[in-house]
Design a protein around this motif. Structure first.
Motif, PDB file in Angstrom:
ATOM      1  N   PHE A  64     -37.733  16.536  27.290  1.00  0.00           N
ATOM      2  CA  PHE A  64     -39.063  17.085  27.071  1.00  0.00           C
ATOM      3  C   PHE A  64     -38.997  18.441  26.352  1.00  0.00           C
ATOM      4  N   PRO A  65     -40.133  18.931  25.853  1.00  0.00           N
ATOM      5  CA  PRO A  65     -40.134  20.103  24.984  1.00  0.00           C
ATOM      6  C   PRO A  65     -39.482  21.348  25.582  1.00  0.00           C
ATOM      7  N   PHE A  66     -38.852  22.104  24.682  1.00  0.00           N
ATOM      8  CA  PHE A  66     -38.278  23.422  24.943  1.00  0.00           C
ATOM      9  C   PHE A  66     -37.036  23.376  25.840  1.00  0.00           C
ATOM     10  N   SER A  67     -36.454  22.223  26.030  1.00  0.00           N
ATOM     11  CA  SER A  67     -35.148  22.148  26.698  1.00  0.00           C
ATOM     12  C   SER A  67     -34.051  22.531  25.708  1.00  0.00           C
ATOM     13  N   VAL A  68     -32.986  23.128  26.236  1.00  0.00           N
ATOM     14  CA  VAL A  68     -31.828  23.499  25.416  1.00  0.00           C
ATOM     15  C   VAL A  68     -30.600  22.856  26.038  1.00  0.00           C
ATOM     16  N   ILE A  69     -30.038  21.891  25.346  1.00  0.00           N
ATOM     17  CA  ILE A  69     -28.978  21.048  25.880  1.00  0.00           C
ATOM     18  C   ILE A  69     -27.706  21.257  25.066  1.00  0.00           C
ATOM     19  N   GLY A  70     -26.616  21.679  25.735  1.00  0.00           N
ATOM     20  CA  GLY A  70     -25.327  21.787  25.065  1.00  0.00           C
ATOM     21  C   GLY A  70     -25.028  23.136  24.460  1.00  0.00           C
ATOM     22  N   GLU A  71     -25.875  24.124  24.688  1.00  0.00           N
ATOM     23  CA  GLU A  71     -25.586  25.464  24.185  1.00  0.00           C
ATOM     24  C   GLU A  71     -24.426  26.061  24.979  1.00  0.00           C
ATOM     25  N   ILE A  72     -23.730  27.063  24.421  1.00  0.00           N
ATOM     26  CA  ILE A  72     -22.475  27.549  25.005  1.00  0.00           C
ATOM     27  C   ILE A  72     -22.675  28.042  26.437  1.00  0.00           C
ATOM     28  N   PRO A  73     -21.629  27.950  27.271  1.00  0.00           N
ATOM     29  CA  PRO A  73     -21.733  28.363  28.674  1.00  0.00           C
ATOM     30  C   PRO A  73     -22.096  29.832  28.831  1.00  0.00           C
ATOM     31  N   GLN A  74     -22.783  30.133  29.920  1.00  0.00           N
ATOM     32  CA  GLN A  74     -23.097  31.514  30.284  1.00  0.00           C
ATOM     33  C   GLN A  74     -21.936  32.077  31.101  1.00  0.00           C
ATOM     34  N   ASP A  75     -20.803  32.194  30.445  1.00  0.00           N
ATOM     35  CA  ASP A  75     -19.555  32.588  31.095  1.00  0.00           C
ATOM     36  C   ASP A  75     -18.808  33.504  30.139  1.00  0.00           C
ATOM     37  N   LEU A  76     -18.555  34.732  30.572  1.00  0.00           N
ATOM     38  CA  LEU A  76     -17.885  35.692  29.695  1.00  0.00           C
ATOM     39  C   LEU A  76     -16.462  35.286  29.345  1.00  0.00           C
ATOM     40  N   LYS A  77     -15.887  34.355  30.098  1.00  0.00           N
ATOM     41  CA  LYS A  77     -14.528  33.881  29.813  1.00  0.00           C
ATOM     42  C   LYS A  77     -14.514  32.840  28.703  1.00  0.00           C
ATOM     43  N   PHE A  78     -15.670  32.358  28.307  1.00  0.00           N
ATOM     44  CA  PHE A  78     -15.747  31.356  27.247  1.00  0.00           C
ATOM     45  C   PHE A  78     -15.585  32.036  25.888  1.00  0.00           C
ATOM     46  N   HIS A  79     -14.654  31.522  25.087  1.00  0.00           N
ATOM     47  CA  HIS A  79     -14.370  32.128  23.784  1.00  0.00           C
ATOM     48  C   HIS A  79     -14.419  31.097  22.657  1.00  0.00           C
ATOM     49  N   GLY A  80     -15.326  30.143  22.792  1.00  0.00           N
ATOM     50  CA  GLY A  80     -15.527  29.199  21.702  1.00  0.00           C
ATOM     51  C   GLY A  80     -14.628  27.994  21.719  1.00  0.00           C
ATOM     52  N   GLU A  81     -13.909  27.749  22.821  1.00  0.00           N
ATOM     53  CA  GLU A  81     -13.028  26.590  22.877  1.00  0.00           C
ATOM     54  C   GLU A  81     -13.835  25.285  22.779  1.00  0.00           C
ATOM     55  N   ASP A  82     -13.161  24.209  22.417  1.00  0.00           N
ATOM     56  CA  ASP A  82     -13.794  22.914  22.204  1.00  0.00           C
ATOM     57  C   ASP A  82     -14.017  22.232  23.548  1.00  0.00           C
ATOM     58  N   THR A  83     -15.245  22.234  24.030  1.00  0.00           N
ATOM     59  CA  THR A  83     -15.567  21.603  25.313  1.00  0.00           C
ATOM     60  C   THR A  83     -16.757  20.668  25.126  1.00  0.00           C
ATOM     61  N   LYS A  84     -17.082  19.900  26.175  1.00  0.00           N
ATOM     62  CA  LYS A  84     -18.052  18.817  26.015  1.00  0.00           C
ATOM     63  C   LYS A  84     -19.138  18.837  27.092  1.00  0.00           C
ATOM     64  N   LEU A  85     -20.211  18.135  26.769  1.00  0.00           N
ATOM     65  CA  LEU A  85     -21.281  17.811  27.712  1.00  0.00           C
ATOM     66  C   LEU A  85     -21.566  16.324  27.581  1.00  0.00           C
ATOM     67  N   VAL A  86     -21.494  15.610  28.697  1.00  0.00           N
ATOM     68  CA  VAL A  86     -21.741  14.168  28.703  1.00  0.00           C
ATOM     69  C   VAL A  86     -22.886  13.883  29.677  1.00  0.00           C
ATOM     70  N   ILE A  87     -23.968  13.342  29.158  1.00  0.00           N
ATOM     71  CA  ILE A  87     -25.148  13.010  29.952  1.00  0.00           C
ATOM     72  C   ILE A  87     -25.337  11.502  29.893  1.00  0.00           C
ATOM     73  N   GLY A  88     -25.589  10.893  31.045  1.00  0.00           N
ATOM     74  CA  GLY A  88     -25.678   9.441  31.131  1.00  0.00           C
ATOM     75  C   GLY A  88     -27.015   8.876  30.675  1.00  0.00           C
ATOM     76  N   ALA A  89     -27.315   7.684  31.173  1.00  0.00           N
ATOM     77  CA  ALA A  89     -28.471   6.909  30.709  1.00  0.00           C
ATOM     78  C   ALA A  89     -29.687   7.106  31.610  1.00  0.00           C
ATOM     79  N   ARG A  90     -30.849   6.927  31.000  1.00  0.00           N
ATOM     80  CA  ARG A  90     -32.139   6.841  31.709  1.00  0.00           C
ATOM     81  C   ARG A  90     -32.460   8.109  32.515  1.00  0.00           C
ATOM     82  N   ASN A  91     -31.993   9.233  32.052  1.00  0.00           N
ATOM     83  CA  ASN A  91     -32.355  10.494  32.704  1.00  0.00           C
ATOM     84  C   ASN A  91     -33.697  10.989  32.186  1.00  0.00           C
ATOM     85  N   ARG A  92     -34.374  11.770  33.026  1.00  0.00           N
ATOM     86  CA  ARG A  92     -35.611  12.434  32.630  1.00  0.00           C
ATOM     87  C   ARG A  92     -35.361  13.936  32.720  1.00  0.00           C
ATOM     88  N   ILE A  93     -35.309  14.571  31.569  1.00  0.00           N
ATOM     89  CA  ILE A  93     -34.990  15.994  31.474  1.00  0.00           C
ATOM     90  C   ILE A  93     -36.261  16.713  31.042  1.00  0.00           C
TER      91      ILE A  93
END
Length: 265
Positions: A64-93
């Motif tokens: 639904f509108p104004f959701s932000v999915i997959g943006e970088i973690p809110q973690d100061l230890k994150f430095h741009g490494e290649d990581t993933k987000l996997v969301i399954g089927a039939r979800n309502r976000i």
């Protein structure tokens, strides 16, 4: 751009040429889709949604509108490494939901299962593992590395501390702070997060037999009894009970965790 011919895309949407858009997908105006995004069959992305990062979304999920999915973690230890987000089927976000990918230090993948309902304003942080049919009510949030079992309900405005596990079928009341692990089928409520019983409403809705509920009630009383530690009482339950549901609780309590438990009072 790998866009299936049956996808319906508004001309005002911004889609990277490298994105993969599956059959029957619908994308509304002002949506932004990044280069590593993969949308499964009949996914619906409504207006003003941002999906970025290495993100996979399963069939028939609606965002639904104004959701932000997959943006970088809110973690100061994150430095741009290649990581993933996997969301399954039939979800309502629903509106204003945020879900972050994993971090190198947390396994690299955030996962959300199938058939979940994430109500407006909810947040799932980096490296969380969320099961199937989970409901998160408005403005509830998971800090990093949380493990949420199947059929869990998290009440509105509740916050779950990082690294916490919530067992299958548990229910968390609104305005509750969760700093410790919650046993399967448990019910925790109150600002300080007290384990006040079992999620009996949820158990009945799932169609458990009376004998199963009775055995879970007896197990809860045994866990609340005096004598020995909480884990010792759980281990004794495992030896005494033939109930599958009780054994799920025992396995959860005796499993690996560096956190304490919300215990019966």
């Amino acid at each position: 751009m790998a866009i299936d011919a049956t996808a319906r895309i508004h001309p005002m949407a911004a889609i990277d040429e490298a994105a993969e858009i599956g059959p029957g997908v619908s994308i509304g105006p002002f949506a932004v889709i990044g280069p590593k995004v993969r949308l499964g069959e009949r996914v619906v992305v409504k207006s003003h949604v941002v999906i970025t990062g290495d993100t996979e979304i399963g069939a028939e999920t609606v965002i639904f509108p104004f959701s932000v999915i997959g943006e970088i973690p809110q973690d100061l230890k994150f430095h741009g490494e290649d990581t993933k987000l996997v969301i399954g089927a039939r979800n309502r976000i629903r509106e204003h939901v945020t879900i972050n990918p994993g971090t190198e230090g947390g396994g690299g993948v955030t996962r959300v299962g199938d058939d979940c309902l994430l109500m407006a304003g909810t947040h799932i942080a980096h490296d969380c593992q969320v099961g199937n049919r989970v409901i998160m009510v408005n403005n509830s949030g998971l800090a990093g590395h949380c493990h949420i079992g199947d059929d869990v309900i998290i009440g509105g405005l509740s916050g779950v501390h990082q690294w916490v596990r919530i067992g299958k079928g548990a229910i968390i009341g609104g305005l509750t702070k969760i700093e410790k692990d919650v046993i399967p089928f448990g019910q925790v409520q109150g600002p300080a997060g007290h384990l006040v019983g079992l999620n009996l409403v949820g158990l009945k809705r799932r169609g458990l037999e009376r004998i199963d509920i009775a055995e879970l009630r007896a197990a809860y009383k045994a866990l609340a009894a005096e004598g020995g530690t909480f884990k010792e009482r759980a281990a004794a339950l495992g030896e005494a009970s033939d109930s599958d549901y009780v054994r799920q609780i025992v396995a959860f309590i005796t499993g690996d965790s560096d956190r304490n438990f919300h215990q019966p009072e």
